[in-house]
Design a protein around this motif. Structure first.
Motif, PDB file in Angstrom:
ATOM      1  N   THR A   1       0.824  -1.200   0.000  1.00 47.88           N
ATOM      2  CA  THR A   1       0.000   0.000   0.000  1.00 47.88           C
ATOM      3  C   THR A   1       0.863   1.257   0.000  1.00 47.88           C
ATOM      4  OG1 THR A   1      -1.852  -1.106   1.086  1.00 47.88           O
ATOM      5  CG2 THR A   1      -1.771   1.282   1.295  1.00 47.88           C
ATOM      6  N   MET A   2       2.036   1.187   0.615  1.00 48.58           N
ATOM      7  CA  MET A   2       2.955   2.325   0.604  1.00 48.58           C
ATOM      8  C   MET A   2       3.882   2.293  -0.609  1.00 48.58           C
ATOM      9  SD  MET A   2       1.800   3.906   3.134  1.00 48.58           S
ATOM     10  CE  MET A   2       2.950   5.267   3.076  1.00 48.58           C
ATOM     11  N   TYR A   3       4.358   1.128  -0.970  1.00 49.09           N
ATOM     12  CA  TYR A   3       5.278   1.018  -2.102  1.00 49.09           C
ATOM     13  C   TYR A   3       4.625   1.504  -3.394  1.00 49.09           C
ATOM     14  CZ  TYR A   3       8.570  -1.140  -5.425  1.00 49.09           C
ATOM     15  OH  TYR A   3       9.475  -1.363  -6.440  1.00 49.09           O
TER      16      TYR A   3
ATOM     17  N   LEU B   1       4.546   5.325  -3.770  1.00 52.65           N
ATOM     18  CA  LEU B   1       5.928   5.803  -3.823  1.00 52.65           C
ATOM     19  C   LEU B   1       6.548   5.485  -5.181  1.00 52.65           C
ATOM     20  CD1 LEU B   1       7.065   4.782  -0.231  1.00 52.65           C
ATOM     21  CD2 LEU B   1       6.939   7.122  -1.107  1.00 52.65           C
ATOM     22  N   ARG B   2       6.269   4.312  -5.683  1.00 47.41           N
ATOM     23  CA  ARG B   2       6.799   3.898  -6.986  1.00 47.41           C
ATOM     24  C   ARG B   2       6.095   4.655  -8.112  1.00 47.41           C
ATOM     25  NH1 ARG B   2       9.196   2.310 -10.950  1.00 47.41           N
ATOM     26  NH2 ARG B   2       9.806   0.170 -11.461  1.00 47.41           N
ATOM     27  N   ASN B   3       4.774   4.757  -8.025  1.00 48.59           N
ATOM     28  CA  ASN B   3       4.014   5.363  -9.119  1.00 48.59           C
ATOM     29  C   ASN B   3       4.258   6.857  -9.246  1.00 48.59           C
ATOM     30  OD1 ASN B   3       2.929   2.849  -9.666  1.00 48.59           O
ATOM     31  ND2 ASN B   3       1.044   3.210  -8.531  1.00 48.59           N
TER      32      ASN B   3
ATOM     33  N   ASN C   1       7.401  17.296  -2.703  1.00 49.17           N
ATOM     34  CA  ASN C   1       6.986  16.805  -4.014  1.00 49.17           C
ATOM     35  C   ASN C   1       5.856  15.798  -3.895  1.00 49.17           C
ATOM     36  OD1 ASN C   1      10.388  16.785  -4.175  1.00 49.17           O
ATOM     37  ND2 ASN C   1       9.274  18.088  -5.631  1.00 49.17           N
ATOM     38  N   LEU C   2       5.842  15.073  -2.788  1.00 48.82           N
ATOM     39  CA  LEU C   2       4.854  14.012  -2.598  1.00 48.82           C
ATOM     40  C   LEU C   2       4.528  13.896  -1.116  1.00 48.82           C
ATOM     41  CD1 LEU C   2       3.275  11.511  -3.722  1.00 48.82           C
ATOM     42  CD2 LEU C   2       5.354  10.168  -3.312  1.00 48.82           C
ATOM     43  N   ILE C   3       3.241  13.846  -0.801  1.00 49.43           N
ATOM     44  CA  ILE C   3       2.775  13.592   0.559  1.00 49.43           C
ATOM     45  C   ILE C   3       1.838  12.398   0.496  1.00 49.43           C
ATOM     46  CG2 ILE C   3       1.508  14.476   2.552  1.00 49.43           C
ATOM     47  CD1 ILE C   3       2.178  17.310   1.625  1.00 49.43           C
TER      48      ILE C   3
END
Length: 347
Positions: free
Chosen positions: A163-165, A168-170, A240-242
Motif C-alpha cells: 500500500t505504501m510502495y 511511492l513507486r508510481n 513533491n509528494l505527501i
C-alpha cells in the motif's frame, strides 16, 4: 477431499472473534494450498469483524497479510512448489480479461477483484482469510517471499508494505524528491522505510513527537508534530509528494499547501466521512490530489524483491491467536509498534 482448517471467526459484529474451524477445498489444477505461518492484523480486519463497513457477511474469517509455505499443488501448477515460502495479499482473483487486469493492475479490476475474505470466489463460495491455518489460492495470485525476509516480518508487506510502495513507486519517489509520510503507524512506518530506501528525503508528519526516535531510526530525516501548527508553516511549498496514511478526517487544504509546484497528495488512509478542499488549493500551484490502493501482483512481487534486497521488513509484535481480540483493542488505541502478527501455530 476438502480439509478442515482451524480459524478465528467473527460470528457477528457484536461478538469477539472465537476459535472455530472452516473447510478449505482441495487445490484445483492451477491452485496451491498454503500452510499459513503468520498473518498480520490490519485495521481493515477490525472494521470488517466489528461491522464498521457495510456488506460484511457473517460468519467471516478476516486477514489478508498472509505468509506461509506451500504444502500441496495442483497438477498444472508451474510457479510454485511444495516447500516454497509464499504470501497472499488483499485479493485472490480477478476477471483476468479487463484492461486493468491485462495491465497487471488487478487491484483495479473493472469487474471487481475477489477479496481474500468476505468476497465470493469462482466456486461460488465465500472467501475466508488468513486468521486460519491454511488457505487455497490460484497460483497466479500467490507471491514468492524471498529468503532475505523473515516470514513474520514479510506478512504485513502483503498489505501495509505494498500500500505504501505502490504510490511511492508510481509517483517516482527517489533521489532529489522530498516525501512526507502523514502518520507513523502500521502503514506509515513502512512508508518511511521504503521511501528512504528509494533514496528520497523523508519527513514524518505525526500528531505528536513520541515516535520521532523510531522514525529517524527507520530512515526519516525530519519529523514534525501536526498538533503544532507553527511547525507546518515553515514547510509551505516544500514537498513533491505527501502520502496520508491516517483514517481520520484531515484538513486537506492545509496539506495541499505543503506541496511544491506539481506536487501530489495521495490518500491511502480512508476516513468514513467525505473530505473537502478548496479548488484554489489545487489550482494555485498545479497541485494534485489522488488516491491509491494496494499494488497488483506484478508490483507486489517487485516490492517483496525490493524489500529483500534492501533488508526491509515490518516492525512486528508476534502474538498467539488467543490474543487477537486484545490486539484489536490495542490497535484502536495505537498501542502497537507497528504491526501485530498472529502466529498461526497457536490456533
Amino acid at each position: 477431499m476438502p480439509t478442515i482448517a482451524k480459524a478465528y471467526v467473527a460470528l457477528s459484529p457484536a461478538e469477539p472473534l472465537q476459535p472455530g474451524t472452516i473447510e478449505r477445498r482441495e487445490p484445483g489444477e492451477s491452485e496451491v494450498r498454503i500452510a499459513i505461518m503468520f498473518t498480520g492484523i490490519c485495521h481493515s480486519d477490525i472494521h470488517a469483524a466489528r461491522g464498521d463497513w457495510a456488506g460484511v457477511r457473517y460468519p467471516v474469517v478476516v486477514g489478508h497479510e498472509i505468509a506461509g509455505v506451500v504444502e500441496a499443488v495442483g497438477a498444472k501448477v508451474t510457479r510454485h512448489a511444495v516447500g516454497d515460502r509464499v504470501g497472499v495479499g488483499c485479493f485472490v482473483d480477478s476477471c483476468r480479461e479487463c484492461a486493468n487486469c491485462l495491465a497487471g493492475e488487478e487491484q483495479y479490476c473493472l469487474a471487481g477483484s475477489v477479496s481474500t475474505y468476505n468476497s465470493v470466489g469462482r466456486d461460488g463460495l465465500p472467501t475466508a482469510g488468513g486468521y486460519s491455518t491454511s488457505i487455497v489460492v490460484d497460483e497466479d495470485y500467490v507471491l514468492k517471499i524471498p529468503e532475505g525476509i523473515a516470514l513474520e516480518a514479510a506478512a504485513p508487506l502483503l498489505c501495509a508494505g505494498i500500500t505504501m510502495y505502490s504510490p511511492l513507486r508510481n509517483w517516482d519517489a527517489g533521489p532529489g524528491k522530498r516525501v512526507a509520510i502523514v502518520g507513523m503507524g502500521g502503514l506509515g512506518h513502512m512508508g518511511v522505510k521504503i521511501a528512504a530506501a528509494m533514496g528520497a528525503e523523508v519527513t514524518v508528519l505525526s500528531q505528536s513527537l513520541k515516535k520521532e526516535e523510531d522514525a529517524r531510526r527507520l530512515g526519516a530525516k525530519h519529523y514534525y508534530a501536526t498538533s503544532e501548527p507553527a511547525s507546518l508553516e515553515k514547510l509551505s511549498g516544500y514537498f513533491n509528494l505527501i502520502i496520508n496514511t491516517v483514517s481520520a478526517n484531515i484538513d486537506v487544504d492545509q496539506y495541499l499547501s505543503l506541496l511544491a509546484l506539481d506536487g501530489t497528495l495521495v490518500l491511502v488512509g480512508l476516513p468514513t466521512e467525505p473530505l473537502a478542499q478548496r479548488a484554489w488549493s489545487l489550482a494555485s500551484f498545479r497541485r494534485n490530489l489522488a488516491g491509491s490502493k494496494m499494488g497488483g501482483i506484478r508490483q507486489t512481487q517487485e516490492m517483496l524483491d525490493f524489500c529483500a534486497a534492501k533488508g526491509l521488513g515490518a516492525e512486528v509484535e508476534v502474538i498467539p491467536a488467543n490474543k487477537i481480540n486484545e490486539a484489536f483493542d490495542r490497535v484502536l488505541s495505537s498501542d502497537v509498534r507497528y504491526r501485530f502478527v498472529i502466529d498461526a501455530g497457536t490456533f
